[in-house]
Design a protein around this motif. Structure first.
Motif, PDB file in Angstrom:
ATOM      1  N   GLN A   1     -42.877 -34.956  24.859  1.00 20.30           N
ATOM      2  CA  GLN A   1     -43.321 -35.855  23.781  1.00 20.30           C
ATOM      3  C   GLN A   1     -44.738 -36.415  24.410  1.00 20.30           C
ATOM      4  OE1 GLN A   1     -41.244 -39.562  22.833  1.00 20.30           O
ATOM      5  NE2 GLN A   1     -40.588 -38.574  21.043  1.00 20.30           N
ATOM      6  N   LEU A   2     -44.654 -36.892  25.359  1.00 19.34           N
ATOM      7  CA  LEU A   2     -46.091 -37.612  25.832  1.00 19.34           C
ATOM      8  C   LEU A   2     -47.089 -36.585  25.806  1.00 19.34           C
ATOM      9  CD1 LEU A   2     -47.490 -39.991  26.870  1.00 19.34           C
ATOM     10  CD2 LEU A   2     -46.849 -39.296  29.317  1.00 19.34           C
ATOM     11  N   SER A   3     -46.986 -35.344  26.297  1.00 19.59           N
ATOM     12  CA  SER A   3     -47.975 -34.423  26.292  1.00 19.59           C
ATOM     13  C   SER A   3     -48.385 -33.988  24.847  1.00 19.59           C
ATOM     14  CB  SER A   3     -47.438 -33.092  26.944  1.00 19.59           C
ATOM     15  OG  SER A   3     -48.418 -32.024  26.900  1.00 19.59           O
ATOM     16  N   THR A   4     -47.623 -33.701  23.884  1.00 25.75           N
ATOM     17  CA  THR A   4     -47.752 -33.602  22.740  1.00 25.75           C
ATOM     18  C   THR A   4     -48.614 -34.628  21.968  1.00 25.75           C
ATOM     19  OG1 THR A   4     -45.680 -32.159  22.342  1.00 25.75           O
ATOM     20  CG2 THR A   4     -46.842 -32.854  20.232  1.00 25.75           C
ATOM     21  N   ALA A   5     -47.925 -35.901  21.888  1.00 28.98           N
ATOM     22  CA  ALA A   5     -48.669 -37.049  21.570  1.00 28.98           C
ATOM     23  C   ALA A   5     -50.146 -37.307  21.796  1.00 28.98           C
ATOM     24  CB  ALA A   5     -47.800 -38.302  21.734  1.00 28.98           C
ATOM     25  N   THR A   6     -50.223 -37.113  23.270  1.00 27.09           N
ATOM     26  CA  THR A   6     -51.563 -37.402  23.893  1.00 27.09           C
ATOM     27  C   THR A   6     -52.647 -36.434  23.183  1.00 27.09           C
ATOM     28  OG1 THR A   6     -50.485 -38.022  25.942  1.00 27.09           O
ATOM     29  CG2 THR A   6     -52.856 -37.360  25.835  1.00 27.09           C
ATOM     30  N   GLY A   7     -52.007 -35.092  22.970  1.00 32.36           N
ATOM     31  CA  GLY A   7     -52.842 -34.127  22.377  1.00 32.36           C
ATOM     32  C   GLY A   7     -53.285 -34.474  20.857  1.00 32.36           C
ATOM     33  N   LEU A   8     -52.684 -35.259  20.333  1.00 29.96           N
ATOM     34  CA  LEU A   8     -52.775 -35.833  18.703  1.00 29.96           C
ATOM     35  C   LEU A   8     -54.181 -36.871  18.667  1.00 29.96           C
ATOM     36  CD1 LEU A   8     -49.418 -36.276  17.449  1.00 29.96           C
ATOM     37  CD2 LEU A   8     -50.985 -34.374  17.327  1.00 29.96           C
ATOM     38  N   VAL A   9     -54.557 -37.400  19.830  1.00 29.29           N
ATOM     39  CA  VAL A   9     -55.807 -38.106  19.787  1.00 29.29           C
ATOM     40  C   VAL A   9     -56.826 -37.508  19.116  1.00 29.29           C
ATOM     41  CG1 VAL A   9     -57.359 -39.645  20.941  1.00 29.29           C
ATOM     42  CG2 VAL A   9     -54.887 -39.731  21.751  1.00 29.29           C
ATOM     43  N   GLY A  10     -57.536 -38.060  18.166  1.00 30.22           N
ATOM     44  CA  GLY A  10     -58.757 -37.573  17.567  1.00 30.22           C
ATOM     45  C   GLY A  10     -58.303 -36.556  16.345  1.00 30.22           C
ATOM     46  N   LYS A  11     -56.948 -36.314  16.264  1.00 26.92           N
ATOM     47  CA  LYS A  11     -56.595 -35.719  15.083  1.00 26.92           C
ATOM     48  C   LYS A  11     -56.022 -36.553  13.930  1.00 26.92           C
ATOM     49  CE  LYS A  11     -55.327 -31.473  17.999  1.00 26.92           C
ATOM     50  NZ  LYS A  11     -54.590 -30.434  18.120  1.00 26.92           N
ATOM     51  N   TYR A  12     -55.799 -35.864  12.871  1.00 22.54           N
ATOM     52  CA  TYR A  12     -55.121 -36.463  11.613  1.00 22.54           C
ATOM     53  C   TYR A  12     -53.635 -36.287  11.276  1.00 22.54           C
ATOM     54  CZ  TYR A  12     -59.794 -38.219   9.846  1.00 22.54           C
ATOM     55  OH  TYR A  12     -60.968 -38.941   9.835  1.00 22.54           O
ATOM     56  N   VAL A  13     -52.758 -37.023  11.085  1.00 24.86           N
ATOM     57  CA  VAL A  13     -51.309 -36.822  11.167  1.00 24.86           C
ATOM     58  C   VAL A  13     -50.955 -37.643   9.767  1.00 24.86           C
ATOM     59  CG1 VAL A  13     -50.738 -36.800  13.559  1.00 24.86           C
ATOM     60  CG2 VAL A  13     -50.680 -38.892  12.269  1.00 24.86           C
ATOM     61  N   LEU A  14     -49.784 -37.065   9.039  1.00 23.19           N
ATOM     62  CA  LEU A  14     -49.540 -37.348   8.044  1.00 23.19           C
ATOM     63  C   LEU A  14     -48.324 -38.447   8.244  1.00 23.19           C
ATOM     64  CD1 LEU A  14     -49.570 -37.254   4.640  1.00 23.19           C
ATOM     65  CD2 LEU A  14     -47.713 -35.419   4.900  1.00 23.19           C
ATOM     66  N   THR A  15     -48.003 -39.529   7.663  1.00 21.11           N
ATOM     67  CA  THR A  15     -47.111 -40.434   7.710  1.00 21.11           C
ATOM     68  C   THR A  15     -47.034 -41.396   6.438  1.00 21.11           C
ATOM     69  OG1 THR A  15     -46.267 -42.187   9.385  1.00 21.11           O
ATOM     70  CG2 THR A  15     -48.568 -42.248   8.931  1.00 21.11           C
ATOM     71  N   SER A  16     -46.098 -41.818   6.383  1.00 23.04           N
ATOM     72  CA  SER A  16     -45.587 -42.783   5.140  1.00 23.04           C
ATOM     73  C   SER A  16     -46.644 -44.018   5.109  1.00 23.04           C
ATOM     74  CB  SER A  16     -44.132 -43.329   5.300  1.00 23.04           C
ATOM     75  OG  SER A  16     -44.115 -44.135   4.291  1.00 23.04           O
ATOM     76  N   GLY A  17     -47.224 -44.112   3.930  1.00 26.06           N
ATOM     77  CA  GLY A  17     -48.079 -45.377   3.835  1.00 26.06           C
ATOM     78  C   GLY A  17     -48.983 -45.446   2.691  1.00 26.06           C
ATOM     79  N   THR A  18     -49.795 -46.370   2.187  1.00 26.36           N
ATOM     80  CA  THR A  18     -50.442 -46.708   1.207  1.00 26.36           C
ATOM     81  C   THR A  18     -51.697 -46.848   1.636  1.00 26.36           C
ATOM     82  OG1 THR A  18     -49.840 -48.959   0.822  1.00 26.36           O
ATOM     83  CG2 THR A  18     -48.494 -47.196  -0.285  1.00 26.36           C
ATOM     84  N   LYS A  19     -52.292 -47.181   2.779  1.00 28.55           N
ATOM     85  CA  LYS A  19     -53.401 -47.604   3.081  1.00 28.55           C
ATOM     86  C   LYS A  19     -54.222 -46.299   3.868  1.00 28.55           C
ATOM     87  CE  LYS A  19     -52.853 -51.903   2.067  1.00 28.55           C
ATOM     88  NZ  LYS A  19     -53.532 -52.568   0.647  1.00 28.55           N
TER      89      LYS A  19
ATOM     90  N   ALA B   1     -53.643 -43.161  -8.085  1.00 26.80           N
ATOM     91  CA  ALA B   1     -54.716 -44.100  -8.346  1.00 26.80           C
ATOM     92  C   ALA B   1     -55.187 -44.580  -6.813  1.00 26.80           C
ATOM     93  CB  ALA B   1     -54.374 -45.516  -9.043  1.00 26.80           C
ATOM     94  N   ILE B   2     -56.623 -44.413  -6.905  1.00 27.61           N
ATOM     95  CA  ILE B   2     -57.176 -45.010  -5.621  1.00 27.61           C
ATOM     96  C   ILE B   2     -58.032 -46.141  -5.846  1.00 27.61           C
ATOM     97  CG2 ILE B   2     -59.047 -44.031  -3.846  1.00 27.61           C
ATOM     98  CD1 ILE B   2     -56.644 -42.230  -4.449  1.00 27.61           C
TER      99      ILE B   2
ATOM    100  N   ILE C   1     -53.661 -46.624  -2.013  1.00 28.03           N
ATOM    101  CA  ILE C   1     -52.977 -44.986  -2.606  1.00 28.03           C
ATOM    102  C   ILE C   1     -51.895 -45.751  -3.389  1.00 28.03           C
ATOM    103  CG2 ILE C   1     -52.088 -42.836  -2.873  1.00 28.03           C
ATOM    104  CD1 ILE C   1     -54.975 -43.208  -1.530  1.00 28.03           C
ATOM    105  N   GLU C   2     -51.947 -45.693  -4.815  1.00 25.41           N
ATOM    106  CA  GLU C   2     -50.678 -45.951  -5.692  1.00 25.41           C
ATOM    107  C   GLU C   2     -50.356 -44.898  -6.841  1.00 25.41           C
ATOM    108  OE1 GLU C   2     -51.115 -49.593  -8.018  1.00 25.41           O
ATOM    109  OE2 GLU C   2     -51.666 -50.925  -6.081  1.00 25.41           O
ATOM    110  N   ALA C   3     -49.181 -44.479  -6.339  1.00 27.97           N
ATOM    111  CA  ALA C   3     -48.710 -43.019  -7.422  1.00 27.97           C
ATOM    112  C   ALA C   3     -47.623 -43.573  -8.248  1.00 27.97           C
ATOM    113  CB  ALA C   3     -48.343 -41.971  -6.393  1.00 27.97           C
ATOM    114  N   THR C   4     -47.660 -43.303  -9.596  1.00 23.73           N
ATOM    115  CA  THR C   4     -46.521 -43.520 -10.462  1.00 23.73           C
ATOM    116  C   THR C   4     -46.310 -42.395 -11.505  1.00 23.73           C
ATOM    117  OG1 THR C   4     -48.270 -44.453 -11.875  1.00 23.73           O
ATOM    118  CG2 THR C   4     -47.357 -45.949 -10.428  1.00 23.73           C
ATOM    119  N   ALA C   5     -45.355 -42.443 -12.074  1.00 21.26           N
ATOM    120  CA  ALA C   5     -44.867 -41.455 -13.156  1.00 21.26           C
ATOM    121  C   ALA C   5     -43.736 -41.873 -13.847  1.00 21.26           C
ATOM    122  CB  ALA C   5     -44.180 -40.162 -12.254  1.00 21.26           C
ATOM    123  N   ASN C   6     -43.762 -41.161 -14.882  1.00 18.85           N
ATOM    124  CA  ASN C   6     -42.649 -41.460 -16.113  1.00 18.85           C
ATOM    125  C   ASN C   6     -41.385 -40.783 -15.479  1.00 18.85           C
ATOM    126  OD1 ASN C   6     -44.100 -43.119 -17.786  1.00 18.85           O
ATOM    127  ND2 ASN C   6     -44.841 -41.427 -18.906  1.00 18.85           N
TER     128      ASN C   6
END
Length: 227
Positions: free
Chosen positions: A88-106, A131-132, A174-179
Motif C-alpha cells: 500500500q505504501l509503495s502504491t500510495a507513494t507512486g501517486l504523488v503528482g497524479k490525480y485521483v478521484l475521491t468524494s468531494g465538492t471542492k 453547477a460550477i 461543484i453542485e450537482a442536482t436533478a429532478n
C-alpha cells in the motif's frame, strides 16, 4: 526465592520472571517452551498416589496445541499485514503528482484550467445539471446533462463561463442536482484532485493522501486513479 501465586519457583525451572525488587530480569510473559517446562515439571512432581488423570493430561496438551496454533497464526497474519502495508505504501507513494478521484465538492483546476469529476445519478433522475461556482458562491458555468441513465457519470469543465470565456483559474465548488420523483435533489459528487504527498502516522495505520483543494483523505477513499 521468587515464586508465582501457585507456589512454583519459576527461576528453578529456568523461567526468568522477577527478582526480589520486582524488577524484570528477562521476560514478563510465558511462551510455549515455558508452558512445556511447567507441564513436564508437574508430571515429574505429581503425587504418585494421586497421579494426573488422563483426561486432565489430554486437556493440558490440547491447551498447548491450541497455544502453538494461535501463535503460529498470529505470526503469519502479522507477516501478511506487513506485506499489505508495504504494498500500500509503495502504491500510495507512486501517486504523488497524479490525480485521483475521491468524494468531494471542492476542486482546483489543473494546468489547463479544467476540472474533472463524477456524479452519482439515481434511477429515474431527469434534468440533471452540474453547477460550477467560484469562491463567492456565484455560478460560473452550468453543465446540462438532461436525462441520463442511473449510475456514476464523469463530467468535465473546460474552465470557461456560460459565455464561452476563460475565467481566472482558482478553487471552485461543484453542485450537482436533478429532478427525482418530482423533487429537486442534490446528487453525490466526486472530483479529481492532485496528490501532493503521502504519509502515515504508524506502520499499521492507513495511508493518508494530501489532496490539493480537498485536504487529507485515507487511501481507501480513492475511487479511481487518473491515467
Amino acid at each position: 526465592m521468587t515464586s508465582t501465586s501457585s507456589g512454583l519457583d519459576l527461576n528453578a525451572l529456568g523461567i526468568k520472571s522477577y527478582d526480589s525488587s520486582n524488577t524484570v530480569t528477562q521476560k514478563t510473559q510465558l511462551d510455549q517452551s515455558d508452558f512445556l517446562k511447567l507441564l513436564t515439571t508437574q508430571l515429574k512432581n505429581q503425587d504418585p498416589l494421586k497421579p494426573v488423570e488422563n483426561e486432565a493430561f489430554v486437556a493440558q496438551m490440547a491447551q498447548f496445541s491450541s497455544l502453538s496454533g494461535i501463535t503460529e497464526m498470529n505470526t503469519k497474519l502479522g507477516s501478511i499485514l506487513d506485506s499489505l502495508n508495504n504494498n500500500q505504501l509503495s502504491t500510495a507513494t507512486g501517486l504523488v503528482g497524479k490525480y485521483v478521484l475521491t468524494s468531494g465538492t471542492k476542486a482546483v483546476p489543473d494546468g489547463t484550467g479544467a476540472v474533472y469529476g463524477a456524479i452519482t445519478i439515481p434511477e429515474g433522475a431527469t434534468d440533471t445539471t452540474v453547477a460550477i461556482k467560484d469562491s463567492t458562491g456565484a455560478t460560473i458555468r452550468t453543465l446540462k446533462l438532461g436525462a441520463v441513465e442511473d449510475g456514476v457519470h464523469e463530467f468535465a469543465w473546460d474552465g470557461k463561463n456560460d459565455a464561452g470565456e476563460a475565467v481566472e483559474p482558482g478553487p471552485v465548488t461543484i453542485e450537482a442536482t436533478a429532478n427525482v420523483g418530482g423533487k429537486r435533489e442534490a446528487l453525490a459528487t466526486s472530483v479529481y484532485a492532485l496528490v501532493q504527498s503521502v504519509s502515515t502516522a504508524t506502520p499499521n495505520s492507513p495511508m493518508t493522501l494530501d489532496l490539493l483543494g480537498i485536504g487529507s483523505v485515507t487511501f481507501d477513499k480513492v475511487q479511481k486513479i487518473s491515467s
